[in-house]
Write a protein that holds these residues in place. Structure first.
Motif, PDB file in Angstrom:
ATOM      1  N   ALA A 110      39.817 -36.174  19.511  1.00 27.14           N
ATOM      2  CA  ALA A 110      41.134 -36.823  19.517  1.00 27.14           C
ATOM      3  C   ALA A 110      41.251 -37.795  20.695  1.00 27.14           C
ATOM      4  O   ALA A 110      41.783 -38.901  20.553  1.00 27.14           O
ATOM      5  N   TYR A 111      40.709 -37.406  21.863  1.00 29.43           N
ATOM      6  CA  TYR A 111      40.709 -38.312  23.016  1.00 29.43           C
ATOM      7  C   TYR A 111      39.831 -39.533  22.740  1.00 29.43           C
ATOM      8  O   TYR A 111      40.103 -40.634  23.184  1.00 29.43           O
ATOM      9  N   GLU A 112      38.755 -39.291  22.024  1.00 24.20           N
ATOM     10  CA  GLU A 112      37.809 -40.387  21.807  1.00 24.20           C
ATOM     11  C   GLU A 112      38.407 -41.540  21.009  1.00 24.20           C
ATOM     12  O   GLU A 112      38.026 -42.696  21.204  1.00 24.20           O
ATOM     13  N   ASN A 113      39.347 -41.231  20.126  1.00 24.69           N
ATOM     14  CA  ASN A 113      40.006 -42.331  19.409  1.00 24.69           C
ATOM     15  C   ASN A 113      40.588 -43.331  20.400  1.00 24.69           C
ATOM     16  O   ASN A 113      40.548 -44.537  20.170  1.00 24.69           O
ATOM     17  N   VAL A 114      41.136 -42.812  21.488  1.00 21.08           N
ATOM     18  CA  VAL A 114      41.739 -43.689  22.502  1.00 21.08           C
ATOM     19  C   VAL A 114      40.638 -44.427  23.279  1.00 21.08           C
ATOM     20  O   VAL A 114      40.747 -45.632  23.549  1.00 21.08           O
ATOM     21  N   VAL A 115      39.569 -43.705  23.622  1.00 24.51           N
ATOM     22  CA  VAL A 115      38.443 -44.334  24.332  1.00 24.51           C
ATOM     23  C   VAL A 115      37.856 -45.477  23.493  1.00 24.51           C
ATOM     24  O   VAL A 115      37.585 -46.567  23.990  1.00 24.51           O
ATOM     25  N   HIS A 116      37.674 -45.216  22.218  1.00 27.07           N
ATOM     26  CA  HIS A 116      37.075 -46.225  21.339  1.00 27.07           C
ATOM     27  C   HIS A 116      37.920 -47.480  21.278  1.00 27.07           C
ATOM     28  O   HIS A 116      37.411 -48.596  21.402  1.00 27.07           O
ATOM     29  N   VAL A 117      39.213 -47.294  21.082  1.00 24.82           N
ATOM     30  CA  VAL A 117      40.039 -48.490  20.885  1.00 24.82           C
ATOM     31  C   VAL A 117      40.176 -49.273  22.206  1.00 24.82           C
ATOM     32  O   VAL A 117      40.231 -50.508  22.202  1.00 24.82           O
ATOM     33  N   LYS A 118      40.168 -48.559  23.323  1.00 19.66           N
ATOM     34  CA  LYS A 118      40.217 -49.266  24.619  1.00 19.66           C
ATOM     35  C   LYS A 118      38.968 -50.122  24.784  1.00 19.66           C
ATOM     36  O   LYS A 118      39.025 -51.276  25.213  1.00 19.66           O
ATOM     37  N   ARG A 119      37.816 -49.546  24.460  1.00 14.16           N
ATOM     38  CA  ARG A 119      36.561 -50.291  24.564  1.00 14.16           C
ATOM     39  C   ARG A 119      36.552 -51.473  23.567  1.00 14.16           C
ATOM     40  O   ARG A 119      36.072 -52.558  23.901  1.00 14.16           O
ATOM     41  N   ALA A 120      37.125 -51.248  22.395  1.00 11.64           N
ATOM     42  CA  ALA A 120      37.185 -52.335  21.403  1.00 11.64           C
ATOM     43  C   ALA A 120      37.958 -53.514  21.979  1.00 11.64           C
ATOM     44  O   ALA A 120      37.526 -54.673  21.856  1.00 11.64           O
ATOM     45  N   MET A 121      39.056 -53.232  22.653  1.00 12.97           N
ATOM     46  CA  MET A 121      39.868 -54.323  23.219  1.00 12.97           C
ATOM     47  C   MET A 121      39.144 -55.012  24.375  1.00 12.97           C
ATOM     48  O   MET A 121      39.203 -56.231  24.516  1.00 12.97           O
ATOM     49  N   GLU A 122      38.444 -54.201  25.167  1.00  6.23           N
ATOM     50  CA  GLU A 122      37.624 -54.773  26.248  1.00  6.23           C
ATOM     51  C   GLU A 122      36.583 -55.738  25.679  1.00  6.23           C
ATOM     52  O   GLU A 122      36.344 -56.813  26.226  1.00  6.23           O
ATOM     53  N   ILE A 123      35.951 -55.312  24.576  1.00  8.41           N
ATOM     54  CA  ILE A 123      34.911 -56.159  23.976  1.00  8.41           C
ATOM     55  C   ILE A 123      35.517 -57.470  23.498  1.00  8.41           C
ATOM     56  O   ILE A 123      34.955 -58.547  23.729  1.00  8.41           O
ATOM     57  N   VAL A 124      36.667 -57.400  22.849  1.00  7.63           N
ATOM     58  CA  VAL A 124      37.297 -58.637  22.363  1.00  7.63           C
ATOM     59  C   VAL A 124      37.596 -59.558  23.544  1.00  7.63           C
ATOM     60  O   VAL A 124      37.396 -60.777  23.468  1.00  7.63           O
ATOM     61  N   ASP A 125      38.023 -58.984  24.651  1.00  3.45           N
ATOM     62  CA  ASP A 125      38.284 -59.787  25.864  1.00  3.45           C
ATOM     63  C   ASP A 125      37.015 -60.440  26.390  1.00  3.45           C
ATOM     64  O   ASP A 125      37.022 -61.579  26.829  1.00  3.45           O
ATOM     65  N   GLU A 126      35.945 -59.672  26.351  1.00  7.83           N
ATOM     66  CA  GLU A 126      34.700 -60.114  26.964  1.00  7.83           C
ATOM     67  C   GLU A 126      33.921 -61.080  26.075  1.00  7.83           C
ATOM     68  O   GLU A 126      33.097 -61.868  26.540  1.00  7.83           O
ATOM     69  N   LEU A 127      34.163 -61.007  24.785  1.00  7.86           N
ATOM     70  CA  LEU A 127      33.364 -61.747  23.802  1.00  7.86           C
ATOM     71  C   LEU A 127      33.594 -63.257  23.886  1.00  7.86           C
ATOM     72  O   LEU A 127      34.726 -63.727  23.963  1.00  7.86           O
ATOM     73  N   ASN A 128      32.487 -64.001  23.863  1.00 16.35           N
ATOM     74  CA  ASN A 128      32.577 -65.445  23.694  1.00 16.35           C
ATOM     75  C   ASN A 128      32.221 -65.737  22.244  1.00 16.35           C
ATOM     76  O   ASN A 128      31.059 -65.631  21.851  1.00 16.35           O
ATOM     77  N   VAL A 129      33.231 -66.107  21.451  1.00 17.59           N
ATOM     78  CA  VAL A 129      32.984 -66.258  20.012  1.00 17.59           C
ATOM     79  C   VAL A 129      32.050 -67.438  19.708  1.00 17.59           C
ATOM     80  O   VAL A 129      31.503 -67.540  18.609  1.00 17.59           O
ATOM     81  N   ASP A 130      31.874 -68.328  20.690  1.00  9.78           N
ATOM     82  CA  ASP A 130      30.953 -69.464  20.487  1.00  9.78           C
ATOM     83  C   ASP A 130      29.548 -69.166  20.997  1.00  9.78           C
ATOM     84  O   ASP A 130      28.651 -69.999  20.874  1.00  9.78           O
ATOM     85  N   GLY A 131      29.344 -68.011  21.587  1.00  7.07           N
ATOM     86  CA  GLY A 131      28.037 -67.676  22.141  1.00  7.07           C
ATOM     87  C   GLY A 131      27.026 -67.374  21.049  1.00  7.07           C
ATOM     88  O   GLY A 131      27.400 -67.059  19.911  1.00  7.07           O
ATOM     89  N   PRO A 132      25.714 -67.489  21.382  1.00  7.42           N
ATOM     90  CA  PRO A 132      24.695 -67.136  20.389  1.00  7.42           C
ATOM     91  C   PRO A 132      24.768 -65.645  20.077  1.00  7.42           C
ATOM     92  O   PRO A 132      25.086 -64.834  20.951  1.00  7.42           O
ATOM     93  N   THR A 133      24.492 -65.295  18.815  1.00  8.67           N
ATOM     94  CA  THR A 133      24.605 -63.888  18.415  1.00  8.67           C
ATOM     95  C   THR A 133      23.270 -63.272  18.035  1.00  8.67           C
ATOM     96  O   THR A 133      23.179 -62.066  17.837  1.00  8.67           O
TER      97      THR A 133
END
Lengths: 410, 165
Positions: free
Chosen positions: A289-312
């Motif tokens: 149940a705690y992990e649901n919160v951990v996952h979504v926090k990390r998901a938001m961090e990734i969106v912040d960190e992501l450069n959508v124009d970067g090579p994939t």
């Protein structure tokens, strides 16, 4: 005197399994065996000789529940074998796809345990919340992975393509909603698990599911092959571990790390990365149940960190030397999921092996039901959220390369 | 919600490519994707093609609710009606077996009950394009379809495109 109790099938998890329990006159389990009875399949064998790029497509079909986890482990193993390092934004997108899968899977498990723990009057609200959470998890997989189930964007070398800025902001917005729901869910569930009371008022024994085995996890949300020494992992056959009449029914190997059974999954990750010390079946539910919160926090961090124009995706050719054993580890919803592959100079698979999350947990679940009344055993099984279809793989050699009695494999 | 739940029509290719003719649905989706130029309807914003494998109940059908604008689901899958292998049969919701509720295992949830519920509760039209199998090899792996099932793919694709128009 004692007797043997068989619970077959165990219910509300993924795949076909049973419990074979030796119990004393008071019904207390003296010896617990938890067995996969899903028929054996031979993925590791048929992948040999196929092009490396086929592995993520094939392993996505291990079962219908964790296609993303297996595709991810497969591409990671092949990259390691071929010395390919995906670009940062590709890895971020891949991690986010895996998190989407977990953001769908954990709430689904919370749905499966509803008949055990959730009073009738709360169920509609509880399940509505779960459905909203699952939709967001699937939105992430669908958007980044390129398709809802067998995500075609997960490629050796990274991800096929990036997402648009508008998709990134939609994901962020949906994650905000998910976070709110996950916190509501957490607040609702924790007292239930801490009270250790089933919906019919039965109290669960305090030490249900306690064990003294180890925890295995390589990362809090993704997977990191640097955090495990694969040389310490050995797979044993059921004949090495169980009595013959039990072994003949078992369809999985028994992996050990440094000779020891290991638990994988939410609690193992929490023990390793969040200093979580609770034990027992209820603690696994709490960690999940705690992990649901951990996952979504990390998901938001990734969106912040992501450069959508970067090579994939790295452009290196997918070629190996036929010898180097690549290791791909991924923290799937149910835990540490390992694929290993060797690739030859023509890009073909020369060796493949998968030790999936539930393979680790299966022998441990049997042990964890010991010491309490057998009527509680199913609650231990369900706490681990076993996904057995993927775990049903078998080898016919033991760790000393001795051939195990072949007739049992015909 | 996931993009595919915002569509009006879903085409789901069901089954596992690893088990012989069970891969029929996967091959249908692939063929439909190849035919997108020839049949512009396949590019419609309102339609989504999905290789659903064995995860349709799990990842798609169990997420459909009153908010979903979906009005039709076309499913391509194998059937076993004892017909000549490769025979195609169109089934509607009333032809789907009325199985009792099944709560044992989230993995093996049969589609039938869910399809009926989706039809009853949300009025979503259900059409199954079924192809009589010759051999489903599970648990053994076979990546090829039988010749009979392969030969039915073009006709099955035509039946699906008719359903989309």
């Amino acid at each position: 005197m004692g007797k043997t109790v068989e619970i077959n099938p165990t219910t509300r998890h993924e795949g076909h399994t049973k419990l074979v329990l030796k119990v004393d006159d008071d019904g207390i389990v003296e010896k617990g065996n938890y067995l996969s009875v899903t028929p054996v399949r031979g993925f590791e064998k048929f992948l040999v000789g196929k092009p490396a790029e086929f592995a993520p497509i094939a392993v996505s079909r291990f079962c219908g529940i964790c296609p993303i986890a297996h595709a991810t482990s497969a591409v990671e193993a092949i990259e390691d074998a071929c010395g390919i390092v995906p670009p940062k934004d590709g890895l971020l997108l891949r991690e986010l796809t895996g998190i989407g899968n977990k953001m769908h899977s954990h709430p689904l498990h919370e749905f499966l345990i509803a008949p055990d723990f959730i009073p009738e009057k709360d169920r509609v609200e509880y399940i509505t919340r779960i459905q909203q959470m699952r939709k967001t998890g699937q939105y992430i997989v669908d958007t980044i992975g390129g398709e809802a189930i067998h995500a075609p964007n997960i490629k050796v070398g990274g991800m096929l393509k990036s997402i648009t800025p508008s998709a990134a902001s939609k994901i962020y917005y949906k994650c905000k909603e998910f976070e709110k729901l996950a916190k509501e869910q957490l607040e609702y569930l924790i007292p239930i698990f801490e009270n250790r009371t089933l919906v019919d008022g039965t109290e669960i024994p305090e030490k249900l599911g306690y064990h003294d085995f180890g925890y295995l996890a390589t990362d809090s949300t993704y997977g990191n092959r640097e955090n495990i020494d694969q040389k310490k992992v050995h797979e044993y056959t059921p004949y090495d571990v169980y009595e013959k009449e039990v072994a003949v029914q078992a369809c999985t190997t028994i992996p050990r790390y440094n000779g020891r059974l290991m638990e994988v999954g939410p609690r193992a990750r929490f023990a390793k990365f969040h200093d979580f010390k609770e034990k027992g079946a209820m603690a696994i539910h709490i960690a999940r149940a705690y992990e649901n919160v951990v996952h979504v926090k990390r998901a938001m961090e990734i969106v912040d960190e992501l450069n959508v124009d970067g090579p994939t995706r790295a452009k290196d050719p997918i070629l190996g030397d036929g010898e180097k054993l690549g290791l791909g580890v991924h923290e799937a919803a149910r835990g540490h999921n390992t694929h290993q592959a060797s690739i030859d100079e023509k890009g073909r698979i020369t060796y493949y092996n998968a030790i999936v999350a539930t393979t680790w947990n299966i022998p441990l679940i049997g042990k964890a039901v010991e010491g309490t009344h057998y009527k509680f055993a199913e609650h231990v099984v369900r706490a681990y959220d076993p996904c057995v279809s993927c775990a049903t793989h078998m080898i016919s050699l033991d760790y000393d390369n001795k051939v195990v009695n072949e007739k049992y494999f015909k | 919600m996931p993009g595919y739940l915002n569509k009006e029509i879903l085409v789901l290719g069901c089954g596992n490519i690893l088990f012989g003719d069970d891969g029929f649905g996967y091959h249908i989706i692939n063929r439909l994707n190849e035919l997108k130029e020839q049949y512009p309807i396949l590019n419609s914003e309102k339609i989504q093609l999905i290789d659903a494998g064995t995860g349709a109940s799990h990842f798609i059908l169990s997420l459909i609710d009153g908010e979903t604008p979906l009005r039709k689901i076309v499913i391509a899958d194998i059937i076993d009606y004892g017909l000549e292998p490769g025979t195609l049969k169109k089934l509607y919701v009333e032809d789907i077996p009325n199985l009792p509720k099944y709560h044992v295992d989230a993995h093996d949830m049969p589609l039938a009950g869910m399809l009926r519920e989706i039809n009853d509760d949300y009025g979503v039209e259900i059409v199954v394009i079924g192809c009589q199998q010759k051999r489903v090899t599970a648990p053994d792996i076979l990546l090829e379809l039988s010749d009979e099932v392969t030969n039915s793919i073009d006709d099955a694709v035509k039946m699906i495109i008719e359903e989309l128009n």
